[in-house]
Scaffold this active site. Sequence first.
Site, short mmCIF file in Angstrom:
data_model
loop_
_atom_site.label_atom_id
_atom_site.label_comp_id
_atom_site.label_asym_id
_atom_site.label_seq_id
_atom_site.Cartn_x
_atom_site.Cartn_y
_atom_site.Cartn_z
N ARG A 268 -7.07 2.06 -5.45
CA ARG A 268 -7.49 1.16 -4.36
C ARG A 268 -8.60 0.22 -4.82
O ARG A 268 -8.59 -0.96 -4.48
CB ARG A 268 -7.98 1.99 -3.16
N ARG B 29 -15.89 10.88 3.06
CA ARG B 29 -15.48 10.52 4.43
C ARG B 29 -14.55 11.59 5.01
O ARG B 29 -13.67 12.12 4.34
CB ARG B 29 -14.73 9.19 4.42
N ARG C 128 -8.50 11.77 4.48
CA ARG C 128 -7.31 10.92 4.32
C ARG C 128 -6.70 11.15 2.95
O ARG C 128 -7.41 11.34 1.98
CB ARG C 128 -7.72 9.44 4.43
N ARG D 14 -5.63 -9.46 2.94
CA ARG D 14 -6.03 -8.74 1.73
C ARG D 14 -5.56 -9.46 0.48
O ARG D 14 -5.84 -9.01 -0.63
CB ARG D 14 -5.38 -7.37 1.76
N LYS E 137 -16.40 -1.06 6.49
CA LYS E 137 -15.87 -2.09 7.40
C LYS E 137 -15.59 -1.49 8.78
O LYS E 137 -15.95 -2.06 9.81
CB LYS E 137 -14.57 -2.71 6.84
P1 AP5 Z 1 -15.62 3.28 6.59
O1 AP5 Z 1 -16.28 2.51 7.67
O2 AP5 Z 1 -14.55 4.25 6.98
O3 AP5 Z 1 -15.11 2.30 5.41
P2 AP5 Z 1 -13.96 1.18 5.39
O4 AP5 Z 1 -14.53 0.00 4.69
O5 AP5 Z 1 -13.39 0.99 6.74
O6 AP5 Z 1 -12.95 1.90 4.39
P3 AP5 Z 1 -11.36 2.05 4.46
O7 AP5 Z 1 -10.99 3.14 3.49
O8 AP5 Z 1 -10.88 2.22 5.85
O9 AP5 Z 1 -10.91 0.70 3.88
P4 AP5 Z 1 -9.56 0.38 3.23
O10 AP5 Z 1 -9.71 -1.09 3.15
O11 AP5 Z 1 -9.27 1.06 1.96
O12 AP5 Z 1 -8.51 1.04 4.19
P5 AP5 Z 1 -7.50 0.46 5.24
O13 AP5 Z 1 -7.40 1.43 6.32
O14 AP5 Z 1 -7.80 -0.96 5.55
O15 AP5 Z 1 -16.77 4.06 5.79
C1 AP5 Z 1 -16.45 4.91 4.72
C2 AP5 Z 1 -17.36 6.16 4.75
O16 AP5 Z 1 -18.70 5.78 4.49
C3 AP5 Z 1 -17.38 6.89 6.10
O17 AP5 Z 1 -17.42 8.28 5.86
C4 AP5 Z 1 -18.67 6.40 6.77
O18 AP5 Z 1 -19.20 7.40 7.63
C5 AP5 Z 1 -19.57 6.16 5.57
N1 AP5 Z 1 -20.46 5.00 5.76
C6 AP5 Z 1 -20.20 3.82 6.34
N2 AP5 Z 1 -21.27 3.00 6.30
C7 AP5 Z 1 -22.23 3.70 5.63
C8 AP5 Z 1 -23.57 3.40 5.24
N3 AP5 Z 1 -24.14 2.21 5.55
N4 AP5 Z 1 -24.28 4.35 4.57
C9 AP5 Z 1 -23.71 5.55 4.27
N5 AP5 Z 1 -22.46 5.89 4.61
C10 AP5 Z 1 -21.72 4.98 5.29
O19 AP5 Z 1 -6.14 0.43 4.39
C11 AP5 Z 1 -5.49 1.59 3.94
C12 AP5 Z 1 -4.22 1.23 3.18
O20 AP5 Z 1 -3.29 0.56 4.04
C13 AP5 Z 1 -4.36 0.29 1.99
O21 AP5 Z 1 -4.76 0.95 0.82
C14 AP5 Z 1 -2.94 -0.30 1.90
O22 AP5 Z 1 -2.06 0.61 1.31
C15 AP5 Z 1 -2.55 -0.45 3.34
N6 AP5 Z 1 -2.91 -1.78 3.89
C16 AP5 Z 1 -3.71 -2.00 4.97
N7 AP5 Z 1 -3.84 -3.31 5.20
C17 AP5 Z 1 -3.10 -3.94 4.25
C18 AP5 Z 1 -2.86 -5.31 3.96
N8 AP5 Z 1 -3.39 -6.28 4.70
N9 AP5 Z 1 -2.07 -5.60 2.90
C19 AP5 Z 1 -1.52 -4.64 2.16
N10 AP5 Z 1 -1.71 -3.33 2.38
C20 AP5 Z 1 -2.49 -2.98 3.43
MG MG Z 2 -11.48 1.43 7.63
#
Ligand code: AP5
Ligand code: MG
Length: 248
Positions: free
Chosen positions: A201, A157, A190, A118, A39
């Site tokens: 997760r 990552r 991370r 979410r 994302k």
């Molecule tokens: P990347 O683009 O980093 O993936 P992402 O989908 O952004 O993954 P996140 O881990 O950031 O999502 P998340 O939803 O768990 O975390 P968030 O920060 O929102 O890509 C991943 C890897 O793959 C990278 O290394 C990239 O280079 C590679 N890649 C990308 N595309 C590729 C492709 N096409 N081919 C190959 N490789 C590729 O949330 C973190 C935490 O915050 C949650 O767990 C929760 O505790 C809290 N939180 C946040 N928002 C909320 C909410 N709304 N409600 C409750 N808790 C929340």
């Molecule tokens: Mg992200």
Amino acid sequence: MANEGVMNAWLYGTDCKSDLSKPARPLHIVLLGAPGIGKGTQAEYLSKKYGAVQLSTGDVFRAAKNTPEESLSPAMREAMVAMKAGKLVSDDTVINLVRERKNCLSSGYGFLLDGFPRTVHQAEALKEILVDLNIKLDAVLNYVLDTEEVVKRLSGRRTCKQCKGTAHIIFNPPKVEGVCDKCGGELFQREDDQPDAIRVRLKTYEESTAPLADYYEKEGLLLTITADGTPDEVFHKTEALLKQRLGL
Ligand code: AP5
Ligand code: MG
């Protein structure tokens, strides 16, 4: 060019100002998809092409980690613990955080909401906030991919301490090991990208977030994209769907 003004306002809750010229058609988009599906990666492409600002709730919590412990509110302290374990932060905390930053949603540049909503409860709250701001969502981009592939993306990552950009040790390795290609900052893993937290997760995603696809399908907003292939390829699919649906 990333809209630093609006992004900083989102991360640190400051005033929402920017001198960049505003797009003629600001896009209002929600990104859905399992942790690690890409994302954040797609948000970067979308932001470059359409000028909309990536607003990630996960980034707000990670930014708060740099705040001295004694200045954190009790809700923020609880959020840190939940996040480290890979659990969701409580709906109340997240919804309040977004409400406090609602100026970033109506900045005029458009937004790419990444990681919010979410849960269905959060989606209902977003709906209310947007009605107040007189903004309509354009689309909800729902990225889907096999779990095994998602785990590979997450576990390889590396994130930059400075600019928050990402690399991948296999799919997108940095030119110099441990150093961010974009800004020269230090790359780290991370803490919620460790195997135990990844499992929590993914399970939480299936239980709480995957049902949002049905919710937005009923609202007529869902665009589902298979996230296989390179980031460029995934973006081309995304662009094509947006063109078809929104005439961009
Ligand atoms: P990347 O683009 O980093 O993936 P992402 O989908 O952004 O993954 P996140 O881990 O950031 O999502 P998340 O939803 O768990 O975390 P968030 O920060 O929102 O890509 C991943 C890897 O793959 C990278 O290394 C990239 O280079 C590679 N890649 C990308 N595309 C590729 C492709 N096409 N081919 C190959 N490789 C590729 O949330 C973190 C935490 O915050 C949650 O767990 C929760 O505790 C809290 N939180 C946040 N928002 C909320 C909410 N709304 N409600 C409750 N808790 C929340
Ligand atoms: Mg992200």
